[in-house]
Design an enzyme around this catalytic site. Structure first.
Site, PDB file in Angstrom:
ATOM      1  N   GLU A  92       0.594  -0.878  -0.200  1.00 59.30           N
ATOM      2  CA  GLU A  92      -0.300   0.123   0.020  1.00 59.30           C
ATOM      3  C   GLU A  92       1.128   1.551  -0.057  1.00 59.30           C
ATOM      4  OE1 GLU A  92      -2.670  -3.139   2.867  1.00 59.30           O
ATOM      5  OE2 GLU A  92      -0.005  -2.615   1.711  1.00 59.30           O
ATOM      6  N   CYS A 135      -3.091  -3.963   6.775  1.00 56.90           N
ATOM      7  CA  CYS A 135      -2.788  -4.230   7.850  1.00 56.90           C
ATOM      8  C   CYS A 135      -2.832  -3.872   9.016  1.00 56.90           C
ATOM      9  CB  CYS A 135      -0.803  -4.417   8.090  1.00 56.90           C
ATOM     10  SG  CYS A 135       0.336  -2.929   8.036  1.00 56.90           S
ATOM     11  N   ALA A 149      15.704 -42.861 -10.180  1.00 53.53           N
ATOM     12  CA  ALA A 149      16.824 -43.571 -10.690  1.00 53.53           C
ATOM     13  C   ALA A 149      16.711 -44.431 -11.744  1.00 53.53           C
ATOM     14  CB  ALA A 149      18.126 -43.748 -10.003  1.00 53.53           C
ATOM     15  N   ALA A 150      17.643 -44.642 -12.089  1.00 51.27           N
ATOM     16  CA  ALA A 150      18.023 -46.463 -12.727  1.00 51.27           C
ATOM     17  C   ALA A 150      18.391 -47.412 -11.550  1.00 51.27           C
ATOM     18  CB  ALA A 150      18.574 -46.357 -13.687  1.00 51.27           C
ATOM     19  N   LEU A 157      21.720 -26.474  -5.273  1.00 50.38           N
ATOM     20  CA  LEU A 157      20.570 -25.911  -4.670  1.00 50.38           C
ATOM     21  C   LEU A 157      20.633 -24.811  -4.976  1.00 50.38           C
ATOM     22  CD1 LEU A 157      20.053 -28.542  -1.425  1.00 50.38           C
ATOM     23  CD2 LEU A 157      19.239 -29.040  -4.008  1.00 50.38           C
TER      24      LEU A 157
END
Length: 354
Positions: A47, A70, A156-157, A198
């Site tokens: 705002e 708020c 996964a394999a 990550l």
């Protein structure tokens, strides 16, 4: 209001522990004169940004806000009062504020003679702010479990190889989801098998999420990629784990229960650190522990058009022994990402409170 919802989304990943909020202000004639969104915790609220852009044109106008303004003075002042001081005559908000510390803004506005109406596009606004709303209502972070699997459900394999099951487009999409999260979590099995990094790549201006490594015995080598300085890292270990080979690492010690760290102990600590959106990228065992604890709020699965026939499944150890106990999901989205299908789903049963 739909524009305000879109503006709010620009704050995903950078506002915690605050919500994402968007605001559009129109003047007395209905012309848009200001807009803004909450950009970072501790900074001006949506705002305030919109009022600054509108200037004197806000007087007699309408503010469209995705969350009830708020009524709380923290690091910034109460937005309800700021709207009143600017001479706004009408406020339309989408979602009532469930936070008892900040709610009551609508009542304050009405007491100042301002029309305040709630509920416009509430479902859309709630969907965009689901992590924060979940954290307020349940007292823990909102958890998204992401996995990638072949069409026959293998992550996964048989020899353990998993790069790359999915397409480049899917992998880029994962970085978008990381950037919208406050923390990314993996377990010890994934750390040892894949040495994941990550950090967010390929997204300009992204706030790097906290990388959380759950490694009960602190087996992580000091050369692990997750320990570099590309993003902050938290190493979560058992109380008695030896971490002397990891000098300088940010370590969180938690008690073990039957040799495991309890999911809700971990969520409590992450919540205390301001994490509201947790992105779970761990392997099948860690995902199973979260699912068994009732702490998965959203599932994002990248399904590749490939078959392996053997290898680890995407999910294991979830405590489900009969079809009657299956975790049923509602699919909220199914889209193509490159050659893959991305399916987003939420549990049909209510998530567990902390």
């Amino acid at each position: 209001m739909r524009r305000a919802v879109g503006l709010a989304a620009r704050g995903l990943g950078s506002t915690s522990p605050n919500p994402v909020v968007g605001c559009v202000i129109t003047d007395a004639a209905g012309t848009v004169v200001g807009e803004g969104w909450h950009q970072r915790a501790g900074g001006p609220h949506a705002e305030v940004h919109a009022l600054r852009a509108a200037g004197t044109a806000a007087r007699g106008g309408t503010a469209y806000v995705t969350l009830e303004p708020c009524n709380h003075t923290g690091r910034t002042g109460p937005c309800a009062q700021a709207l009143a001081d600017a001479g706004i005559s009408r406020v339309v908000y989408a979602v009532p504020d469930p936070n008892p510390q900040a709610s009551g803004g609508a009542a304050t506005l009405r007491a100042a003679g301002i029309t305040a109406e709630g509920g416009l596009l509430q479902a859309e606004a709630e969907a965009g702010n689901t992590a924060w709303l979940t954290s307020v209502r349940l007292g823990r972070p909102h958890v998204t479990w992401k996995y990638a699997a072949t069409l026959d459900g293998r992550s996964a394999a048989a020899d353990g190889t998993s790069r790359w099951i999915t397409s480049p487009e899917s992998r880029a999409d994962v970085h978008r989801l990381r950037a919208e999260s406050d923390a990314v979590l993996v377990g010890g099995g994934t750390l040892r098998a894949d040495d994941p990094h990550l950090a967010v790549r390929g997204i300009d201006g992204a706030t790097q999420p906290l990388r959380v490594a759950l490694d009960t015995r602190a087996d992580l080598p000091p050369t692990a990629r997750i320990l570099d300085d590309a993003a902050p890292t938290l190493l979560v270990v058992g109380e008695d784990a030896d971490t002397r080979h990891l000098p300088g690492a940010d370590v969180l010690r938690l008690p073990l229960h039957d040799g495991r760290i309890a999911v809700h102990d971990l969520l409590t600590e992450l919540y205390a650190r301001g994490v509201r959106a947790l992105f779970l990228e761990g392997g099948p065992t860690l995902a199973g522990a979260f699912l068994e604890a009732g702490a998965v709020d959203r599932v994002v699965g990248y399904i590749a058009p490939a078959l392996l026939g053997a290898g680890p499944a995407a999910l294991a150890g979830a405590g489900i022994t009969t079809i009657a106990h299956a975790v049923r999901l509602e699919i909220t989205e199914a889209v193509r990402t490159g050659t893959d299908l991305r399916i987003t789903a939420v549990p049909t049963t209510a998530p567990k409170e902390h």
